[in-house]
Design a protein around this motif. Sequence first.
Motif, PDB file in Angstrom:
ATOM      1  N   UNK A 191      20.094 -14.363 -28.849  1.00  0.00           N
ATOM      2  CA  UNK A 191      21.005 -13.017 -28.909  1.00  0.00           C
ATOM      3  C   UNK A 191      22.218 -13.506 -29.406  1.00  0.00           C
TER       4      UNK A 191
ATOM      5  N   UNK B 225      16.643  -0.353 -18.781  1.00  0.00           N
ATOM      6  CA  UNK B 225      16.880   0.346 -20.474  1.00  0.00           C
ATOM      7  C   UNK B 225      16.122   1.494 -21.288  1.00  0.00           C
ATOM      8  N   UNK B 226      15.770   2.442 -20.434  1.00  0.00           N
ATOM      9  CA  UNK B 226      15.819   4.107 -19.999  1.00  0.00           C
ATOM     10  C   UNK B 226      16.196   4.196 -21.751  1.00  0.00           C
TER      11      UNK B 226
ATOM     12  N   UNK C 186      24.907 -17.955 -20.908  1.00  0.00           N
ATOM     13  CA  UNK C 186      25.725 -16.641 -20.860  1.00  0.00           C
ATOM     14  C   UNK C 186      26.417 -17.034 -22.818  1.00  0.00           C
ATOM     15  N   UNK C 187      27.006 -16.257 -23.294  1.00  0.00           N
ATOM     16  CA  UNK C 187      27.678 -16.065 -24.321  1.00  0.00           C
ATOM     17  C   UNK C 187      27.699 -17.329 -25.923  1.00  0.00           C
TER      18      UNK C 187
ATOM     19  N   UNK D 272      29.830  -2.599 -32.352  1.00  0.00           N
ATOM     20  CA  UNK D 272      30.062  -1.813 -31.257  1.00  0.00           C
ATOM     21  C   UNK D 272      31.212  -0.981 -31.544  1.00  0.00           C
TER      22      UNK D 272
ATOM     23  N   UNK E 236      18.770 -18.935 -18.690  1.00  0.00           N
ATOM     24  CA  UNK E 236      19.933 -18.130 -18.940  1.00  0.00           C
ATOM     25  C   UNK E 236      21.140 -18.977 -19.280  1.00  0.00           C
TER      26      UNK E 236
ATOM     27  N   UNK F  94      24.510  -8.138 -22.955  1.00  0.00           N
ATOM     28  CA  UNK F  94      24.905  -9.517 -22.701  1.00  0.00           C
ATOM     29  C   UNK F  94      23.829  -9.348 -21.609  1.00  0.00           C
ATOM     30  N   UNK F  95      24.135 -10.214 -20.911  1.00  0.00           N
ATOM     31  CA  UNK F  95      23.117 -10.635 -19.535  1.00  0.00           C
ATOM     32  C   UNK F  95      24.226  -9.434 -17.823  1.00  0.00           C
TER      33      UNK F  95
ATOM     34  N   UNK G  88      20.307   5.960 -22.452  1.00  0.00           N
ATOM     35  CA  UNK G  88      20.766   4.650 -21.750  1.00  0.00           C
ATOM     36  C   UNK G  88      22.324   3.533 -22.174  1.00  0.00           C
ATOM     37  N   UNK G  89      22.775   3.584 -21.494  1.00  0.00           N
ATOM     38  CA  UNK G  89      24.167   3.230 -22.036  1.00  0.00           C
ATOM     39  C   UNK G  89      23.258   1.409 -22.394  1.00  0.00           C
ATOM     40  N   UNK G  90      24.432   1.224 -23.149  1.00  0.00           N
ATOM     41  CA  UNK G  90      23.463  -0.347 -23.606  1.00  0.00           C
ATOM     42  C   UNK G  90      24.200  -1.160 -22.884  1.00  0.00           C
TER      43      UNK G  90
ATOM     44  N   UNK H 261      25.492   2.917 -27.504  1.00  0.00           N
ATOM     45  CA  UNK H 261      24.415   2.553 -26.751  1.00  0.00           C
ATOM     46  C   UNK H 261      23.279   1.060 -28.040  1.00  0.00           C
TER      47      UNK H 261
ATOM     48  N   UNK I  75      15.442  -6.599 -26.642  1.00  0.00           N
ATOM     49  CA  UNK I  75      15.562  -5.515 -26.954  1.00  0.00           C
ATOM     50  C   UNK I  75      14.411  -4.907 -25.650  1.00  0.00           C
ATOM     51  N   UNK I  76      14.970  -4.912 -24.731  1.00  0.00           N
ATOM     52  CA  UNK I  76      13.331  -4.648 -23.902  1.00  0.00           C
ATOM     53  C   UNK I  76      13.838  -3.144 -23.403  1.00  0.00           C
ATOM     54  N   UNK I  77      13.740  -1.973 -24.013  1.00  0.00           N
ATOM     55  CA  UNK I  77      14.494  -1.169 -23.947  1.00  0.00           C
ATOM     56  C   UNK I  77      12.509   0.434 -24.050  1.00  0.00           C
TER      57      UNK I  77
ATOM     58  N   UNK J  21      25.027 -12.522 -27.562  1.00  0.00           N
ATOM     59  CA  UNK J  21      25.985 -12.491 -26.691  1.00  0.00           C
ATOM     60  C   UNK J  21      25.250 -13.292 -24.920  1.00  0.00           C
ATOM     61  N   UNK J  22      23.845 -14.043 -25.602  1.00  0.00           N
ATOM     62  CA  UNK J  22      23.424 -14.578 -24.337  1.00  0.00           C
ATOM     63  C   UNK J  22      22.051 -15.627 -25.249  1.00  0.00           C
TER      64      UNK J  22
ATOM     65  N   UNK K  20      24.488  -0.647 -30.440  1.00  0.00           N
ATOM     66  CA  UNK K  20      25.578  -1.839 -31.186  1.00  0.00           C
ATOM     67  C   UNK K  20      25.641  -1.450 -32.643  1.00  0.00           C
TER      68      UNK K  20
END
Lengths: 452, 452
Positions: free
Chosen positions: A316, B114-115, A328-329, A168, A326, B123-124, B118-120, A92, A294-296, A318-319, A94
């Motif tokens: 980030x 992203x509570x 990606x990658x 991960x 956006x 990326x997007x 919860x899982x990661x 979760x 990481x907006x959790x 990954x993006x 990383x």
Amino acid sequence: MSADIPLGTYLFKRLNQVGIEHIFGVPGDFNLKLLDHVYNVEGLKWVGTCNELNGAYAADGYARESGVPGVIVTTYAVGELSALNGISGANAENVPVIHIVGQSPRFAQDEHVLLHHSPAPHGLRPNDHSDYEKASEPLCCTTEKLWDPKKAPEQIDNLIYKVMQLKEPGTLFVPADMVSLPVSTANLSKKIAPAMPFHPSTDEVAQAILDAFAKAKRPVVLNDLFATRFNMKERTMQILERTGAYGYCTFLGRSSIEETHPQFGGVYNGQVSLKGVSKAIEEDSDFILNIGAHVSDFNSGGMSRTIDDSKLIIVHAFYARVFGKNYDNVFFGHVLDRVLQQLPVKVPAHVDTSKPKVDFPNPELKGKITQLTLPHVISKFLTPGDTLIAETGTFQYGSRCCSLPKDALYFAQYYYSSIGFALPLLSVPPWARLSHPIRTSVSTLLRVTDLP
Amino acid sequence: MSADIPLGTYLFKRLNQVGIEHIFGVPGDFNLKLLDHVYNVEGLKWVGTCNELNGAYAADGYARESGVPGVIVTTYAVGELSALNGISGANAENVPVIHIVGQSPRFAQDEHVLLHHSPAPHGLRPNDHSDYEKASEPLCCTTEKLWDPKKAPEQIDNLIYKVMQLKEPGTLFVPADMVSLPVSTANLSKKIAPAMPFHPSTDEVAQAILDAFAKAKRPVVLNDLFATRFNMKERTMQILERTGAYGYCTFLGRSSIEETHPQFGGVYNGQVSLKGVSKAIEEDSDFILNIGAHVSDFNSGGMSRTIDDSKLIIVHAFYARVFGKNYDNVFFGHVLDRVLQQLPVKVPAHVDTSKPKVDFPNPELKGKITQLTLPHVISKFLTPGDTLIAETGTFQYGSRCCSLPKDALYFAQYYYSSIGFALPLLSVPPWARLSHPIRTSVSTLLRVTDLP
């Protein structure tokens, strides 16, 4: 042609080659022979933990502390499943963790033997020893099951590569009878050097950042989880110095920014930040470079982060996200390297470098220690290079008032939030960073309970 | 039309209706509201455990002790995954356990929030809150996820039915926002009365047993795991009395045969049995009725059980095997009922009812307690109706020399063999069988460490 060595020795040599010096775990019937091979590799030490969940937490902490993967070895079923919550936490948040599971021998799997620990048969239908693997699969980025000694070295290398590349967890299943089989040493001379693929949009994202910094009067850098995990600290500090931006971090972004630096602005947690911090970021800034967002919920003041896309670039692992668009990658390491290649060394004259006003509490530290004074008391104990670990609970939030000394690490599970995570980690830091150049002591200061 | 009640109350009422009086578990953010409903059901008590693994062990022990399912309630991710090894043990040894997981609310699952716990996200790509469910699926016989209050009562009933029918764990996922929603009480008046389907081959198997007993001079009954779990004790004792057979049990078959009965022959563990036991079964008998066989390594003297198919009939919860011929899906309860309907009440004259000679050790109990004397010492403390639980380890094997008093229960994890299983169970028996008619005390005698 190179000589062969036992598979177990190959595995631990490979782990040691990428910088791993400690192996955590609990012995069990199906990993005993494997563990013997730890001692065949000079520079590798076994750290037994009191149970597998603690071992998984410790491996997670080792990775956060050292930057290289944490390794936990468990035994088939009873051990591997007991570790899963710790592996899931690493997944979760990383964290690169390698979970090595000593499995029942291949013949027993092939013949569905009712060996202790193995699953139940269903009446006349035989059991399936691989049932337990299915429980690990959703909780890690990759699994490999060793079965053919010819293929094993490649599988081991691939797993280490992927875990280090993506940060991960990965799970390696090693049937007990495989451990002593000879495998080729040919790969040992090839370095495992994980890298993210370079994406053609990298320059476009970098240029957008350069343009934004060139115009901005109140630029801000905001670091988050992935900046910590992918070690963006040096790049971050260079950007602060050359742009005049103030640097902030979320709880999960701490340790990715030098908090003793005069341009460190504080810990940002949405509307629950210290007074002045969210204003400086959300209202007063005209450009925000958000590194590793990481907006959790717990990491953003209960989702109260309010940053307008029109002044926000996220980079980030990954993006990337440039003013709402956006990519990606795209890997932020590549982006920030490009930015630093072209970023002027001198802070532009139009940048307002006045220090944003933050109400940093300064309570009197006499009398009983309270929730209010504790972070300040703790700060007095911290020395350069220290590691501060907070348990899931109230202190996590008070810790925004801990002043971290130079090169300190701070972490807690703000996202996965498994209560019990911190305690087993207390034994990790002295081992993981024994040789840290700036560390002045290896004593451990423990605080677990909540205060009124 | 019946009035509605909150889903949480419905769930706990249903559990109480099948005889469950205690709910084990650990509170967490996503099960707190659910746990409030425990107190809405008279006769139901909450038993908090110090962590989820212990809670799962306790639920397992409660089921072994009481015969009704053990229930553990955990919270999303951090709790549910910590319990998995305990659930897996129940699955391996066919113990009815209901694992109730308080999940993140439905909107958070739908919107991939992203509570915490919860899982990661990748990326997007958004996270998937249901990832953790996949870890439970291979470790239980059934899972249900409540999502629609109209369907929930049926799902709850089905899960309870299946767990009780198959004696295997089931997992119920309850999103936190479902708990207070009104559901129909219509089903509450319908009893959940699990039964195995009657198979047409039942009579054929029963007749083969009757024929074999009619001819046998040295018949033997050998009880194993499934005889214990499906409570074949009363049927077993009737068969012994009417056939003159001596009754034996494996380690996992203990508690399914009355050991104070003069026809109890001892504990059978293949070639590692007490001298005389394996001879009586393997060599001297001319017919063996094996009730609920489970030929696993620790339960069969390391697979040293040697019983010829030509004199063996196995009856089982899920199949039968008559002199080497398999019958799938024949339930031993039905078979033995048919046998008892026709079995003559009087022992046939040709049966040799002389007691087989077994070398039961009788060491002097003076001086230090040793591995050799311990089972005999323990036996002196046991009183009728007691429960003896052995930890995974050496004592398990010495326990064949424990003389169990009338109506005692004895269990240990001889198959799944998770070290740590026994300790959390020590708090279970006094609760689970408080009202047991024969129990004379509820004190707990603990022995965990190994002796020289």
